[in-house]
Design a protein around this motif. Structure first.
Motif, PDB file in Angstrom:
ATOM      1  N   VAL A  68      -6.700   4.176  15.724  1.00 25.25           N
ATOM      2  CA  VAL A  68      -6.445   3.856  17.143  1.00 25.25           C
ATOM      3  C   VAL A  68      -5.148   4.503  17.635  1.00 25.25           C
ATOM      4  CG1 VAL A  68      -5.886   1.973  18.750  1.00 25.25           C
ATOM      5  CG2 VAL A  68      -7.755   1.704  17.097  1.00 25.25           C
ATOM      6  N   ALA A  69      -4.092   4.422  16.839  1.00 29.17           N
ATOM      7  CA  ALA A  69      -2.774   4.910  17.299  1.00 29.17           C
ATOM      8  C   ALA A  69      -2.659   6.429  17.233  1.00 29.17           C
ATOM      9  CB  ALA A  69      -1.667   4.265  16.490  1.00 29.17           C
ATOM     10  N   GLY A  70      -3.676   7.109  16.677  1.00 29.24           N
ATOM     11  CA  GLY A  70      -3.645   8.570  16.668  1.00 29.24           C
ATOM     12  C   GLY A  70      -3.725   9.155  15.267  1.00 29.24           C
ATOM     13  N   ILE A  71      -4.051  10.445  15.208  1.00 31.62           N
ATOM     14  CA  ILE A  71      -4.141  11.164  13.940  1.00 31.62           C
ATOM     15  C   ILE A  71      -2.738  11.222  13.313  1.00 31.62           C
ATOM     16  CG2 ILE A  71      -4.658  13.425  12.898  1.00 31.62           C
ATOM     17  CD1 ILE A  71      -6.532  13.985  15.201  1.00 31.62           C
ATOM     18  N   PRO A  72      -2.607  10.909  12.020  1.00 32.46           N
ATOM     19  CA  PRO A  72      -1.270  10.936  11.404  1.00 32.46           C
ATOM     20  C   PRO A  72      -0.514  12.249  11.636  1.00 32.46           C
ATOM     21  CG  PRO A  72      -2.850   9.951   9.904  1.00 32.46           C
ATOM     22  CD  PRO A  72      -3.635  10.421  11.096  1.00 32.46           C
ATOM     23  N   GLU A  73      -1.199  13.399  11.553  1.00 33.45           N
ATOM     24  CA  GLU A  73      -0.506  14.690  11.758  1.00 33.45           C
ATOM     25  C   GLU A  73       0.044  14.799  13.189  1.00 33.45           C
ATOM     26  OE1 GLU A  73      -3.374  14.228  10.396  1.00 33.45           O
ATOM     27  OE2 GLU A  73      -3.777  15.643   8.779  1.00 33.45           O
ATOM     28  N   LEU A  74      -0.679  14.246  14.134  1.00 29.68           N
ATOM     29  CA  LEU A  74      -0.185  14.313  15.513  1.00 29.68           C
ATOM     30  C   LEU A  74       1.024  13.383  15.672  1.00 29.68           C
ATOM     31  CD1 LEU A  74      -0.238  15.304  18.392  1.00 29.68           C
ATOM     32  CD2 LEU A  74      -2.049  13.666  18.917  1.00 29.68           C
ATOM     33  N   LYS A  75       0.931  12.203  15.077  1.00 30.60           N
ATOM     34  CA  LYS A  75       2.079  11.285  15.169  1.00 30.60           C
ATOM     35  C   LYS A  75       3.315  11.923  14.515  1.00 30.60           C
ATOM     36  CE  LYS A  75       0.266   7.342  13.720  1.00 30.60           C
ATOM     37  NZ  LYS A  75       0.323   5.888  13.500  1.00 30.60           N
ATOM     38  N   LYS A  76       3.063  12.645  13.435  1.00 28.01           N
ATOM     39  CA  LYS A  76       4.175  13.331  12.753  1.00 28.01           C
ATOM     40  C   LYS A  76       4.752  14.420  13.687  1.00 28.01           C
ATOM     41  CE  LYS A  76       6.314  15.140   8.921  1.00 28.01           C
ATOM     42  NZ  LYS A  76       7.011  16.217   9.531  1.00 28.01           N
ATOM     43  N   ALA A  77       3.855  15.178  14.334  1.00 27.52           N
ATOM     44  CA  ALA A  77       4.316  16.234  15.256  1.00 27.52           C
ATOM     45  C   ALA A  77       5.120  15.635  16.408  1.00 27.52           C
ATOM     46  CB  ALA A  77       3.115  17.019  15.791  1.00 27.52           C
ATOM     47  N   VAL A  78       4.667  14.483  16.905  1.00 23.00           N
ATOM     48  CA  VAL A  78       5.369  13.821  18.011  1.00 23.00           C
ATOM     49  C   VAL A  78       6.729  13.311  17.529  1.00 23.00           C
ATOM     50  CG1 VAL A  78       5.342  11.770  19.500  1.00 23.00           C
ATOM     51  CG2 VAL A  78       3.294  13.191  19.322  1.00 23.00           C
ATOM     52  N   SER A  79       6.730  12.709  16.352  1.00 28.09           N
ATOM     53  CA  SER A  79       7.988  12.187  15.803  1.00 28.09           C
ATOM     54  C   SER A  79       8.995  13.342  15.594  1.00 28.09           C
ATOM     55  CB  SER A  79       7.680  11.451  14.494  1.00 28.09           C
ATOM     56  OG  SER A  79       8.814  11.267  13.745  1.00 28.09           O
ATOM     57  N   ASP A  80       8.511  14.472  15.083  1.00 30.46           N
ATOM     58  CA  ASP A  80       9.379  15.652  14.895  1.00 30.46           C
ATOM     59  C   ASP A  80       9.918  16.153  16.234  1.00 30.46           C
ATOM     60  OD1 ASP A  80       8.885  15.558  12.220  1.00 30.46           O
ATOM     61  OD2 ASP A  80       7.449  17.225  12.193  1.00 30.46           O
ATOM     62  N   LYS A  81       9.020  16.187  17.213  1.00 32.08           N
ATOM     63  CA  LYS A  81       9.423  16.665  18.549  1.00 32.08           C
ATOM     64  C   LYS A  81      10.476  15.731  19.144  1.00 32.08           C
ATOM     65  CE  LYS A  81       8.983  16.463  23.135  1.00 32.08           C
ATOM     66  NZ  LYS A  81       9.541  15.350  23.873  1.00 32.08           N
ATOM     67  N   PHE A  82      10.275  14.431  19.030  1.00 36.23           N
ATOM     68  CA  PHE A  82      11.265  13.482  19.541  1.00 36.23           C
ATOM     69  C   PHE A  82      12.619  13.708  18.853  1.00 36.23           C
ATOM     70  CE2 PHE A  82       8.011  10.167  21.068  1.00 36.23           C
ATOM     71  CZ  PHE A  82       8.369  10.307  22.400  1.00 36.23           C
ATOM     72  N   ARG A  83      12.577  13.963  17.551  1.00 36.27           N
ATOM     73  CA  ARG A  83      13.839  14.122  16.817  1.00 36.27           C
ATOM     74  C   ARG A  83      14.550  15.418  17.220  1.00 36.27           C
ATOM     75  NH1 ARG A  83      11.909  13.368  12.326  1.00 36.27           N
ATOM     76  NH2 ARG A  83      11.752  15.524  11.668  1.00 36.27           N
ATOM     77  N   LYS A  84      13.759  16.517  17.260  1.00 33.29           N
ATOM     78  CA  LYS A  84      14.382  17.819  17.523  1.00 33.29           C
ATOM     79  C   LYS A  84      14.758  18.005  18.994  1.00 33.29           C
ATOM     80  CE  LYS A  84      11.893  20.132  13.840  1.00 33.29           C
ATOM     81  NZ  LYS A  84      10.520  20.615  13.687  1.00 33.29           N
ATOM     82  N   PHE A  85      13.837  17.666  19.875  1.00 37.18           N
ATOM     83  CA  PHE A  85      14.068  17.976  21.295  1.00 37.18           C
ATOM     84  C   PHE A  85      14.829  16.867  22.015  1.00 37.18           C
ATOM     85  CE2 PHE A  85      12.926  18.302  25.790  1.00 37.18           C
ATOM     86  CZ  PHE A  85      13.213  19.635  26.026  1.00 37.18           C
TER      87      PHE A  85
END
Ligand code: PLP
Length: 386
Positions: A68-85
């Protein structure tokens, strides 16, 4: 049969932006030579690498339900984006993927607002916020912004009561293009922590910013991070409005509650679109820079022309909208827009939809050629009404 409908749905105002857009598109279909400045979406196509990721997903049968909360790889990509950007550390368990940024915002409102709560909404505001507050039976408390449409901590402070549950922060802003000053964001964060209310930071236009600094409020410290829901979407940044992928970062308790809610409404966002969003976030970013450059050129041109023709306009610093004053015409915004549509075949959105009847919104997410044509028409039309 309207008696059978709930007050909840009867109270919702239809989206003025979508209404204008569809009327103008219908006229165009009927053969009228329309210039449409109503769009709330980039006129660019989704970049090829992103499209290919979706095609590959379909070919590989990645077409089933996802968590429900999303594909783990996408959540990882979002988490990385939040951290970097954004300089925010959200664990993947603090991320929720939804069916568009609008859906993310709706989930947030449903999770934190109820009868008796007040939500502070800076004016001018994006059309859906007020309706979402109403859908949750909460009360909207409108809040002023300064003469450049920038939110200040002082204006927020004046509206805080013991019922304040939430503040909407949207920088860069739709409809004004204003970017809230980082110094004010810091002060607003302190207010939220001192008075213990949530902040929805809607950052969907964060990349579309012209020479200004974007500060994510949740990056300031852990206390404000815990009270902030950082909402975003791939729609505007990657020209992916139709793919319907939104995402948010928030504390685990909130994310669990919203995941539960989403689990009984839409379930997961489209698997195929999530695969495309992974490529959008992890893949090459050069298409974003190209788009921003084009928007910046159009922005400067439109802003200059509007001021030259007497429609006073504050310089938009972000997003892809200009929000000129129409006070000089002595028309209200609905009248202005309908006359302009009928008499000059130019579609713009009335400011009353955003809580500001003395203004109209023009989107410059359209070609330079169309912008030139539209500006010429508005200028000529203004001479006929003055
Ligand atoms: N927030 C703002 C300020 C917007 O202008 C929009 C779209 O117009 C959204 C959120 C939602 O975008 P989407 O649902 O396409 O992600």
């Amino acid at each position: 049969m309207t008696n059978n409908l709930t007050k909840r749905v009867l109270n919702i105002a239809p989206s003025a932006t979508l209404a204008i857009d569809s009327k103008a598109k219908q006229l165009k279909k009927d053969g009228k030579d329309m210039v449409i400045f109503g769009a709330g979406e980039p006129d660019f196509n989704t970049p090829d690498n992103i499209k290919r990721a979706a095609i590959k997903a379909v070919e590989n049968n990645i077409t089933r339900y996802t968590p429900v909360a999303g594909i783990p790889e996408l959540k990882k990509a979002v988490s990385d984006k939040f951290r970097k950007f954004n300089k925010i550390n959200y664990d993947t368990s603090e991320i929720l993927i939804s069916c568009g940024g609008k859906h993310s915002l709706y989930n947030i409102c449903m999770a934190v607002l109820e009868k008796g709560d007040e939500a502070i909404l800076p004016v001018p505001y994006w059309v859906s916020y007020d309706e979402m507050i109403k859908l949750c039976d909460a009360k909207t408390v409108f809040c002023n912004t300064d003469e450049k449409f920038k939110l200040t901590a002082k204006d927020v402070e004046e509206k805080i009561t013991k019922h304040t549950k939430l503040l909407f922060l949207n920088s860069p802003s739709n409809p004004s293009g204003a970017v809230v000053e980082p110094s004010e964001i810091r002060k607003i964060a302190k207010l939220a922590v001192d008075h213990n209310f949530y902040v929805i930071s809607d950052e969907v236009y964060e990349y579309l910013i012209y020479g200004k600094e974007h500060l994510s409020i949740a990056s300031i410290n852990d206390e404000i991070k815990n009270l902030t829901i950082t909402a975003n979407s791939v729609s505007k940044t990657y020209a992916m409005t139709g793919w319907r992928i939104g995402y948010l970062g928030a504390n685990r308790e909130l994310v669990n509650a919203m995941t539960n809610l989403q689990g009984h409404s839409t379930s997961n966002a489209s698997n195929i679109a999530q695969m495309a969003a992974i490529e959008a976030l992890n893949g090459p970013q050069d298409s974003v820079a190209k788009m921003v450059k084009a928007f910046d050129e159009r922005r400067k041109f439109m802003w200059k022309r509007l001021n030259e023709m007497g429609l006073e306009c504050v310089e938009p610093e972000g997003a892809f909208y200009a929000f000129p004053s129409i006070k000089s015409t002595k028309l209200d915004s609905t009248k202005f827009c309908s006359k302009l549509l009928d008499e000059a075949l130019v579609a713009v959105v009335p400011g009353n939809a955003f809580g500001s009847d003395d203004f109209v919104r023009l989107s410059y997410a359209t070609s330079m050629q169309e912008i030139e044509k539209g500006m010429d028409r508005i200028e000529k039309w203004l001479k006929t009404i003055n």
